[in-house]
Scaffold this motif. Sequence first.
Motif, PDB file in Angstrom:
ATOM      1  N   GLY A  10       1.066  -1.345  -0.436  1.00  0.00           N
ATOM      2  CA  GLY A  10      -0.461  -0.231  -0.333  1.00  0.00           C
ATOM      3  C   GLY A  10       1.001   1.033   0.103  1.00  0.00           C
ATOM      4  O   GLY A  10       0.620   2.367   0.265  1.00  0.00           O
ATOM      5  N   LYS A  11       2.147   0.864  -0.758  1.00  0.00           N
ATOM      6  CA  LYS A  11       3.030   2.198  -0.176  1.00  0.00           C
ATOM      7  C   LYS A  11       2.818   2.726  -1.696  1.00  0.00           C
ATOM      8  O   LYS A  11       3.887   3.988  -1.909  1.00  0.00           O
ATOM      9  CB  LYS A  11       4.528   2.212   0.390  1.00  0.00           C
ATOM     10  CG  LYS A  11       4.332   1.554   2.143  1.00  0.00           C
ATOM     11  CD  LYS A  11       5.054   1.224   2.907  1.00  0.00           C
ATOM     12  CE  LYS A  11       5.315   0.507   3.955  1.00  0.00           C
ATOM     13  NZ  LYS A  11       6.703   0.522   4.799  1.00  0.00           N
ATOM     14  N   GLY A  12       3.205   1.798  -2.609  1.00  0.00           N
ATOM     15  CA  GLY A  12       3.441   2.484  -3.692  1.00  0.00           C
ATOM     16  C   GLY A  12       2.242   3.416  -4.699  1.00  0.00           C
ATOM     17  O   GLY A  12       1.208   3.142  -3.922  1.00  0.00           O
ATOM     18  N   ASP A  13       2.281   3.980  -5.390  1.00  0.00           N
ATOM     19  CA  ASP A  13       1.234   4.882  -6.144  1.00  0.00           C
ATOM     20  C   ASP A  13      -0.035   3.998  -7.344  1.00  0.00           C
ATOM     21  O   ASP A  13      -0.993   4.152  -7.215  1.00  0.00           O
ATOM     22  CB  ASP A  13       1.787   5.261  -7.085  1.00  0.00           C
ATOM     23  CG  ASP A  13       2.310   7.287  -6.483  1.00  0.00           C
ATOM     24  OD1 ASP A  13       2.205   6.974  -5.270  1.00  0.00           O
ATOM     25  OD2 ASP A  13       2.632   7.804  -7.132  1.00  0.00           O
ATOM     26  N   PHE A  14       0.995   2.793  -7.303  1.00  0.00           N
ATOM     27  CA  PHE A  14       0.106   1.290  -7.931  1.00  0.00           C
ATOM     28  C   PHE A  14       0.650   0.255  -7.856  1.00  0.00           C
ATOM     29  O   PHE A  14       1.725   0.155  -7.719  1.00  0.00           O
ATOM     30  CB  PHE A  14       0.400   2.034  -9.481  1.00  0.00           C
ATOM     31  CG  PHE A  14      -0.326   1.067 -10.742  1.00  0.00           C
ATOM     32  CD1 PHE A  14      -1.685   1.376 -11.024  1.00  0.00           C
ATOM     33  CD2 PHE A  14       0.047  -0.227 -10.815  1.00  0.00           C
ATOM     34  CE1 PHE A  14      -2.018   0.421 -11.422  1.00  0.00           C
ATOM     35  CE2 PHE A  14      -0.482  -1.385 -11.494  1.00  0.00           C
ATOM     36  CZ  PHE A  14      -1.336  -0.546 -11.950  1.00  0.00           C
ATOM     37  N   ALA A  15      -0.455  -0.578  -7.538  1.00  0.00           N
ATOM     38  CA  ALA A  15      -0.408  -2.416  -7.890  1.00  0.00           C
ATOM     39  C   ALA A  15      -1.794  -2.381  -8.080  1.00  0.00           C
ATOM     40  O   ALA A  15      -2.787  -2.505  -8.164  1.00  0.00           O
ATOM     41  CB  ALA A  15      -0.523  -2.389  -6.257  1.00  0.00           C
ATOM     42  N   PHE A  16      -1.403  -3.919  -8.957  1.00  0.00           N
ATOM     43  CA  PHE A  16      -2.481  -4.930  -9.634  1.00  0.00           C
ATOM     44  C   PHE A  16      -3.359  -5.184  -8.395  1.00  0.00           C
ATOM     45  O   PHE A  16      -2.871  -5.383  -7.729  1.00  0.00           O
ATOM     46  CB  PHE A  16      -2.200  -5.836 -10.837  1.00  0.00           C
ATOM     47  CG  PHE A  16      -1.627  -5.033 -12.085  1.00  0.00           C
ATOM     48  CD1 PHE A  16      -2.457  -4.096 -12.798  1.00  0.00           C
ATOM     49  CD2 PHE A  16      -0.630  -5.512 -12.233  1.00  0.00           C
ATOM     50  CE1 PHE A  16      -2.156  -4.143 -13.619  1.00  0.00           C
ATOM     51  CE2 PHE A  16       0.321  -4.070 -13.071  1.00  0.00           C
ATOM     52  CZ  PHE A  16      -1.008  -3.974 -14.001  1.00  0.00           C
ATOM     53  N   ASP A  17      -4.521  -5.411  -8.925  1.00  0.00           N
ATOM     54  CA  ASP A  17      -5.498  -6.221  -7.525  1.00  0.00           C
ATOM     55  C   ASP A  17      -5.193  -7.722  -7.218  1.00  0.00           C
ATOM     56  O   ASP A  17      -5.014  -7.544  -6.029  1.00  0.00           O
ATOM     57  CB  ASP A  17      -7.190  -5.900  -8.052  1.00  0.00           C
ATOM     58  CG  ASP A  17      -7.402  -6.750  -9.000  1.00  0.00           C
ATOM     59  OD1 ASP A  17      -6.376  -7.081 -10.136  1.00  0.00           O
ATOM     60  OD2 ASP A  17      -8.841  -6.770  -9.594  1.00  0.00           O
ATOM     61  N   CYS A  18      -4.325  -7.833  -8.087  1.00  0.00           N
ATOM     62  CA  CYS A  18      -3.701  -9.502  -8.070  1.00  0.00           C
ATOM     63  C   CYS A  18      -2.791  -9.340  -6.253  1.00  0.00           C
ATOM     64  O   CYS A  18      -2.255 -10.691  -6.199  1.00  0.00           O
ATOM     65  CB  CYS A  18      -3.259 -10.246  -8.897  1.00  0.00           C
ATOM     66  SG  CYS A  18      -2.519  -9.699  -9.994  1.00  0.00           S
ATOM     67  N   GLU A  19      -2.274  -8.431  -6.573  1.00  0.00           N
ATOM     68  CA  GLU A  19      -1.151  -7.979  -5.443  1.00  0.00           C
ATOM     69  C   GLU A  19      -1.573  -7.921  -3.832  1.00  0.00           C
ATOM     70  O   GLU A  19      -0.305  -8.195  -3.309  1.00  0.00           O
ATOM     71  CB  GLU A  19      -0.035  -6.804  -6.487  1.00  0.00           C
ATOM     72  CG  GLU A  19       0.953  -7.270  -7.226  1.00  0.00           C
ATOM     73  CD  GLU A  19       1.323  -6.255  -7.430  1.00  0.00           C
ATOM     74  OE1 GLU A  19       1.820  -5.723  -6.959  1.00  0.00           O
ATOM     75  OE2 GLU A  19       0.897  -5.846  -8.683  1.00  0.00           O
ATOM     76  N   GLY A  20      -2.386  -8.386  -3.805  1.00  0.00           N
ATOM     77  CA  GLY A  20      -2.677  -8.383  -2.112  1.00  0.00           C
ATOM     78  C   GLY A  20      -3.786  -9.426  -2.038  1.00  0.00           C
ATOM     79  O   GLY A  20      -4.642  -9.433  -3.211  1.00  0.00           O
TER      80      GLY A  20
END
Length: 422
Positions: free
Chosen positions: A196-206
């Motif tokens: 949760g610290k970056g500006d972006f991640a795909f949903d499957c990463e969490g």
Amino acid sequence: MAKSRVAPGQHDLTQHYRDVRALSEALCAPLSDADATVQSMPDASPAKWHLAHTSWFFETFVLRDHAPAYRPFDPHYAFLFNSYYEAEGPRQARPLRGVLTRPPLEDILAYRAHVDEALLAALPTLPAPAQSLALLGLHHEQQHQELMLTDMQHLFSLNPLEPVLFETPRSKPAALPGSIHWIEGRQGLVEIGDDGKGDFAFDCEGPRHKALLHPHALAHRLVTNSEWIAFIEDDGYRDPAHWLSDGWTWVQAERVEAPLYWRHDAQGWTRFGLDGRKPVNPAAPVCHISFYEADAYARWAGARLPTEEEWESGALNVAPTSGNQLDGAECPRPQATDGRASLTQMFGDVWEWTGSGYRPYPGFRPNEGAAGEYNGKFMAGQFVLKGGSCATPRGHVRPSYRNFFYPHQRWQFTGLRLAKDL
């Protein structure tokens, strides 16, 4: 869909958009209309289709819903360039993308310009959710940039002329790296997944969650071509003792005897790449291997593939922008390591097969709507790969990034790192 924590800065998003869109067109600049139209296999797509589909993504999910004054470039494109979004209706069948001789490449480039003009004009007034969708579209296009390169390579490999798409300078012979050093990994409970610290991640990463790691070690570098040749010469492809049952069936049915694009003649082993056919570099990481091959090699070597959790935990202190990644319209190819004893080549060179199936993390929920179809519905029958490759745009990957392919697929830049129990 993306997970967005902070609305990206307007200037940053605008420049990022310009840069990503320009790179896609630069990668395709050497292609003729015919080159950009042909589809070499059902798993691949024509370059022309990639260029159009990524524009369709912005048109459909950003402009249509958040820019009321926008008018589609051509209403037929909604059918032609949808990929797999059931909520968006019927589409051109994937294996038949290569029959689209029309529209020509010049029309596709005009379509991109039309979408770019509208998107850049709309950005200043887009609400934060729409800006997050635009950011998702850029990461989506970066994925397609790598796919374009791998699909071009597969297409050109089927041409007996073995054309050169990108010229590369003659490389100096690299010294073979020394023996593998084993780097002991973390043990006990660790946290993995998007933090949760970056500006972006795909949903499957969490969601981020705890995983239990047993005593283990990772190889400090990737498996090399010279080591793979030793596997071949030891009848690794002919001994069923190394292979999973499905893998052995695949090897026999497909008559697999070496990595994809390799050939053996009187001069030794050669490989085909976007720079044409070249001698296999013994010091470079082995590339274009399937999960089945990676797993068989690991068994032959008395080791195993790392789990997704082991790999991600090991990569947490490695800069994701390091390594041999794509920096522009150039020829991607795996490179030899400098032989350091610490974990190296964690990012770039080749996607690393893990032994972990691509499944949802505890608490995963796909987003609602068509964009929620992006990742979740593919969580069956595939394996996770980590780390990016020489064809992955620099800045696109991170430790939590999850790529995924079926175990027989190998036209991507895929390789392996060994792991073992302690």
